[in-house]
Structures are given as structure tokens and as C-alpha cells.
Design a protein around this motif. Structure first.
Motif, PDB file in Angstrom:
ATOM      1  N   GLU A   1     -10.308   1.087  -6.581  1.00  0.00           N
ATOM      2  CA  GLU A   1     -10.264   1.897  -7.733  1.00  0.00           C
ATOM      3  C   GLU A   1      -9.020   1.670  -8.390  1.00  0.00           C
ATOM      4  O   GLU A   1      -8.495   2.259  -9.287  1.00  0.00           O
ATOM      5  N   GLY A   2      -8.138   0.538  -7.831  1.00  0.00           N
ATOM      6  CA  GLY A   2      -7.089   0.038  -8.282  1.00  0.00           C
ATOM      7  C   GLY A   2      -6.701  -1.676  -8.238  1.00  0.00           C
ATOM      8  O   GLY A   2      -7.697  -2.094  -8.701  1.00  0.00           O
TER       9      GLY A   2
ATOM     10  N   THR B   1       0.996  -1.111   0.092  1.00  0.00           N
ATOM     11  CA  THR B   1      -0.077   0.079   0.085  1.00  0.00           C
ATOM     12  C   THR B   1       0.861   1.371   0.185  1.00  0.00           C
ATOM     13  O   THR B   1       0.301   2.594   0.148  1.00  0.00           O
ATOM     14  N   THR B   2       2.112   1.206  -0.314  1.00  0.00           N
ATOM     15  CA  THR B   2       3.127   2.263   0.036  1.00  0.00           C
ATOM     16  C   THR B   2       2.765   3.403  -1.193  1.00  0.00           C
ATOM     17  O   THR B   2       2.866   4.304  -0.969  1.00  0.00           O
ATOM     18  N   ARG B   3       2.401   2.945  -2.365  1.00  0.00           N
ATOM     19  CA  ARG B   3       2.126   3.930  -3.526  1.00  0.00           C
ATOM     20  C   ARG B   3       0.541   4.595  -3.334  1.00  0.00           C
ATOM     21  O   ARG B   3       0.754   5.647  -3.621  1.00  0.00           O
ATOM     22  N   VAL B   4      -0.312   3.778  -2.333  1.00  0.00           N
ATOM     23  CA  VAL B   4      -1.569   4.567  -2.058  1.00  0.00           C
ATOM     24  C   VAL B   4      -1.542   5.370  -1.101  1.00  0.00           C
ATOM     25  O   VAL B   4      -1.982   6.596  -1.095  1.00  0.00           O
TER      26      VAL B   4
ATOM     27  N   GLU C   1       0.977   2.705   7.271  1.00  0.00           N
ATOM     28  CA  GLU C   1       1.445   1.427   7.926  1.00  0.00           C
ATOM     29  C   GLU C   1       1.114   0.614   6.831  1.00  0.00           C
ATOM     30  O   GLU C   1      -0.050   0.635   6.243  1.00  0.00           O
ATOM     31  N   LYS C   2       2.002  -0.132   6.403  1.00  0.00           N
ATOM     32  CA  LYS C   2       2.201  -1.071   5.168  1.00  0.00           C
ATOM     33  C   LYS C   2       0.755  -2.318   5.211  1.00  0.00           C
ATOM     34  O   LYS C   2       0.840  -2.850   6.522  1.00  0.00           O
ATOM     35  N   GLY C   3       0.128  -2.487   4.218  1.00  0.00           N
ATOM     36  CA  GLY C   3      -0.873  -3.468   4.286  1.00  0.00           C
ATOM     37  C   GLY C   3      -2.256  -3.220   4.986  1.00  0.00           C
ATOM     38  O   GLY C   3      -3.206  -3.768   4.575  1.00  0.00           O
ATOM     39  N   LYS C   4      -2.281  -1.911   5.395  1.00  0.00           N
ATOM     40  CA  LYS C   4      -3.541  -1.423   5.726  1.00  0.00           C
ATOM     41  C   LYS C   4      -4.496  -0.801   4.589  1.00  0.00           C
ATOM     42  O   LYS C   4      -3.986   0.366   4.148  1.00  0.00           O
TER      43      LYS C   4
ATOM     44  N   PRO D   1      -6.695   2.020  -3.845  1.00  0.00           N
ATOM     45  CA  PRO D   1      -7.363   2.618  -2.949  1.00  0.00           C
ATOM     46  C   PRO D   1      -9.055   2.188  -2.975  1.00  0.00           C
ATOM     47  O   PRO D   1      -9.434   2.135  -4.126  1.00  0.00           O
ATOM     48  N   TYR D   2      -9.625   1.873  -1.738  1.00  0.00           N
ATOM     49  CA  TYR D   2     -10.949   1.445  -1.718  1.00  0.00           C
ATOM     50  C   TYR D   2     -11.957   2.606  -1.427  1.00  0.00           C
ATOM     51  O   TYR D   2     -11.509   3.653  -0.840  1.00  0.00           O
ATOM     52  N   ARG D   3     -12.981   2.609  -1.731  1.00  0.00           N
ATOM     53  CA  ARG D   3     -13.956   3.726  -1.558  1.00  0.00           C
ATOM     54  C   ARG D   3     -15.410   2.767  -0.904  1.00  0.00           C
ATOM     55  O   ARG D   3     -15.579   1.720  -1.407  1.00  0.00           O
TER      56      ARG D   3
END
Length: 442
Positions: A226-227, A147-150, A155-158, A232-234
Motif C-alpha cells: 500500500e506504499g 521500513t522505519t516509517r512503516v 527491525e529494519k528491512g523486515k 506496508p504489505y497486506r
């Protein structure tokens, strides 16, 4: 909760040494379905194990050790540790969910579940959201979703949390008002998410999860990516104001009137259609755009064969195998003393004299998604609140987590081995009986 498509050969486990050590503590006496064109999509065994007669009367629990996750049929997933996990050495997890999907022609395994924050003994009265792990193999290596690009620096993975409320924009809601943290004098900080599931449906990633008992509103919701699987989630449109389904009186007495909705939501898909599955007997079809369910109130019910009396059930989950539909629930096996002075194990109510023993996975089978479903049987002892999936070789597995809240795994001698991301191999008794069990010995 499951799907007939987009998974590796046909839907509501494993880390080497940790799993073996816990299994040794046992007495010594728990996805998705593949498209029809997928190799191995059908049954892979020509000779099937036998079907066991059911304990009588209906509702008696089957406690035989063959139905336990053991060192010869299960393991704990070697999930990448977060800083909070390093002291324990394993990820603390309830409601473990694992699945395998075909993405860009390759198998991709995903894992998620209910986790806790540092300093709390449980995932309540608040936790910090949903984490996802991925792997190309069931045995790992399992890595936190990148998730580092999001969210660089987060925190990674959240992939989702009430913390992300600041990402809301006009026309794009990540966290609804009813999902935000809040505070009161009794619990302090409140609001937790539990029982998350990850689905890959028609080329899009979805998460189905539930806001828990300490939240402003309690119930199930859906996030859409959306990816990739990392987001990312909505939030979907149907959950902007409330969880799915009607509100009713339920849950602990500290839940505000009107706040409790149907929990433990999951997704079942078949072809281009998808359904929401809610505890413990409701379902609804999703709209084609997946932004809401077609029927939003007075949802239809599965036709089941209930116990008498019917106890409280959780974790409803549907999957398909061998042309049949399986409906799984989590139920407490409660012990009591019968008229002859011996122990009775049954899926009973919490009446006086009934003591929680194991949090089991019980299952029933039907020719149709909506039912009628057969009488239930014990699929796995201590394997409640699980899902079933097929690995990339075509073998069936179920998840488990060893419930630390009560019963067998809450014992101080065992609780350190509870709340894990576990998987256990399953066996099918063939088209004549259509039973699924934890892989038995012999």
C-alpha cells in the motif's frame, strides 16, 4: 516469476572479496523483461557464443566447470548486514532473488530470499519473515529497505512476518490464520516463509512467497504493498483461507493431511496481464485486480519434455528473452556408478545408489508461455532455485545461493561459503539456438 514489463531492459550475481574467496575453493580442472520501447530491450550481442551439444542420453547432467559460478563471472552481493549477520560477515540466504526495475525513471535493484533466525542452523522449523534490500547499482551499496516509517522501532528491512498478525484489521489482513506461528511437541515453534520474490507491476509492488513445510498450511501466497517497496504489505483476497492451488499429498511425512499446496510461487507478467507460476508445472492467470487467480482449482499445466523418470523439481520460473519463453527449474544432479564402474551424473530420482551432488539450474525454451517446451539443458551448475534478470545496462544475470542442505556445498570444508546472495553473468547463444548458459570461459 518474471515480467516483460516494468524492468530495466528485459524476467524466475555479488560481493567482492567474499565471492572471490568462495570461488577460489572450486575444483581447478539462476527478471524481468523490459518493455519493447526500452533501449537495449533486444539482444545486445551481434556475435554469439556457440551452443554446446547436450550430454546423452536425455537427463544426463552437464558438470563442466565452465558452467559453474566462478570468480571471473560471479560475485556475492554486499548486502547490508543485520545484527544477526555480523558474526558470519555475510547474509545467510537461500533461494536468492534479485531484479532491476525502472521506478520514477531510475533503475532500482531489489534483493530478497529465505533467511534464518539467530540460533537456528536453517530457515526452519520457523523463521521471522521476509527482508528486502535495495540498491541503485548491482554492485551496491545494498541497503536494507527503509521500513522505519512503516514500523518505527522494528527491525529494519523486515517487510512481512507472521509476527505482524497484530496489524490485522477488519477488511485488511496482513497475516492469515494459516500463516501464524504454532507449536507442537516435536518441533516447538513452527512456521517459516521461503522463496520470496519482489515484483513491480503496473506501478504497484507485490511479493510472492511460500509458507514452508512446518507451517499450518504449506503453499504460495501474494502480498500487495500500500506504499513503496518497503510496504506496508497486506495479503490478497485469494489467500485469506489458504495458499493458491489445490491441496494434495506431498512434502515430508510430518505435514498434516490436506495442508500441502503448491509451493515456490512466482509471477510472470506481459503487458497488462500477469500469471502465477507454481512448482513444478502449473500456472494460472491473475485477475485484473491481482487479488486472486482466475482459475483456483485444476490449474493448467505447462507442456514440458520430462525426463524418464522425472525427478522431483523445484523453483519453477518463467522469463522471456529474444522473443522466446524460458522455463527454469531446480534439480539435483545425482551421482551413481554406471555399468563400467565410472561416475554417472544425472537429473535422477532419489533411488538407492543416487547421491546428491549439485543443485543445478535446468532450463527449456518455447515459442509460447504455456509450451510446448524443448528438452532441458544445464544452465548453471549449483545455481538451482534462482531467477534471471537484466541489469540496467542490458546484460543478463542469474542468482545462485549454493545449497547447504546436501551435496557439494554441504561439505564441512565449504559450508561456510554456502547460503549466499550470489549472482552470475549469463550468455545467450543467439536466435538460431536460443540457449542460455552461465558465462563460459574463452
Amino acid at each position: 516469476m518474471t515480467t516483460k514489463d516494468n524492468a530495466v531492459p528485459r524476467r524466475s550475481l555479488l560481493a567482492g572479496a567474499a565471492g572471490l574467496g568462495a570461488a577460489a575453493a572450486l575444483p581447478t580442472t539462476t527478471a524481468q523483461a523490459a518493455p519493447a520501447s526500452t533501449p537495449h530491450a533486444g539482444p545486445t550481442r551481434r556475435r554469439h557464443p556457440s551452443n554446446w551439444p547436450d550430454p546423452e542420453p536425455y537427463g544426463v547432467a552437464d558438470t563442466r566447470l565452465d558452467l559453474w559460478p566462478r570468480e571471473d563471472n560471479s560475485f556475492v552481493l554486499p548486502l547490508e548486514l543485520r545484527p544477526r549477520d555480523k558474526e558470519r560477515g555475510t547474509v545467510w540466504m537461500r533461494d536468492t532473488y534479485v531484479n532491476c526495475f525502472v521506478v520514477d525513471g531510475r533503475p532500482l535493484y531489489v534483493a530478497t530470499g529465505t533467511t534464518r533466525v539467530p540460533g537456528l542452523a536453517a530457515a526452519a522449523p520457523w523463521n521471522d519473515g521476509i527482508f528486502i534490500w535495495t540498491s541503485r547499482s548491482l554492485k551496491g551499496p545494498w541497503r536494507l529497505a527503509d521500513t522505519t516509517r512503516v514500523r518505527p522501532g522494528a527491525e529494519k528491512g523486515k517487510v512481512w512476518s507472521p509476527e505482524f498478525v497484530g496489524e490485522n484489521r477488519p477488511g485488511r489482513t496482513v497475516v492469515a490464520p494459516w500463516q501464524e506461528y504454532w507449536y507442537d511437541d516435536r518441533f516447538g515453534k513452527r512456521g517459516e516463509v521461503w522463496a520470496s520474490e519482489v515484483h513491480y507491476f503496473k506501478g504497484t509492488w507485490y511479493i510472492v512467497a511460500c509458507m514452508g513445510d512446518h507451517s499450518l498450511k504449506v503453499g504460495s501466497f501474494v502480498l500487495v504493498s500500500e506504499g513503496g517497496v518497503e510496504g506496508p504489505y497486506r495479503l490478497v483476497e485469494g489467500n485469506l483461507e489458504k495458499p493458491f492451488g489445490d491441496s494434495f499429498i506431498g512434502g515430508p511425512n510430518f505435514i498434516e493431511p490436506g495442508a500441502y499446496h503448491h509451493i515456490d510461487g512466482g509471477l510472470y507478467s506481459e503487458g497488462d496481464d500477469a500469471w502465477l507460476v507454481l512448482h513444478n508445472d502449473l500456472y494460472a492467470k491473475f485477475r485484473d485486480d491481482m487479488e486472486d487467480i482466475v482459475t483456483t482449482t485444476n490449474l493448467p499445466k505447462f507442456r514440458q519434455t520430462p525426463y524418464t523418470p522425472e525427478p522431483y523439481l523445484e523453483g519453477a520460473y518463467v522469463f522471456q528473452h529474444g522473443g522466446k519463453y524460458y522455463l527454469v527449474h531446480a534439480a539435483w544432479d545425482r551421482t551413481s556408478v554406471n555399468a563400467y564402474g565410472s561416475t554417472r551424473n544425472a537429473y535422477d530420482t532419489g533411488a538407492a545408489g543416487r547421491v546428491q551432488y549439485q543443485y543445478d539450474a535446468i532450463v527449456a525454451v518455447s515459442d509460447h508461455f504455456e509450451g510446448p517446451y524443448s528438452e532441458r539443458w544445464t544452465l548453471g551448475v549449483g545455481a538451482g532455485h534462482n531467477n534471471i534478470f537484466r541489469d540496467h545496462r542490458g546484460d543478463l544475470w542469474a542468482t545462485f545461493f549454493r545449497n547447504p542442505a546436501a551435496g557439494y556445498w554441504s561439505d564441512p570444508a565449504r559450508v561456510a561459503d554456502a547460503a549466499v546472495a550470489g549472482v552470475v553473468k549469463l550468455e545467450w547463444t543467439g536466435p538460431a539456438d536460443n540457449r542460455l548458459y552461465v558465462k563460459r570461459r574463452g
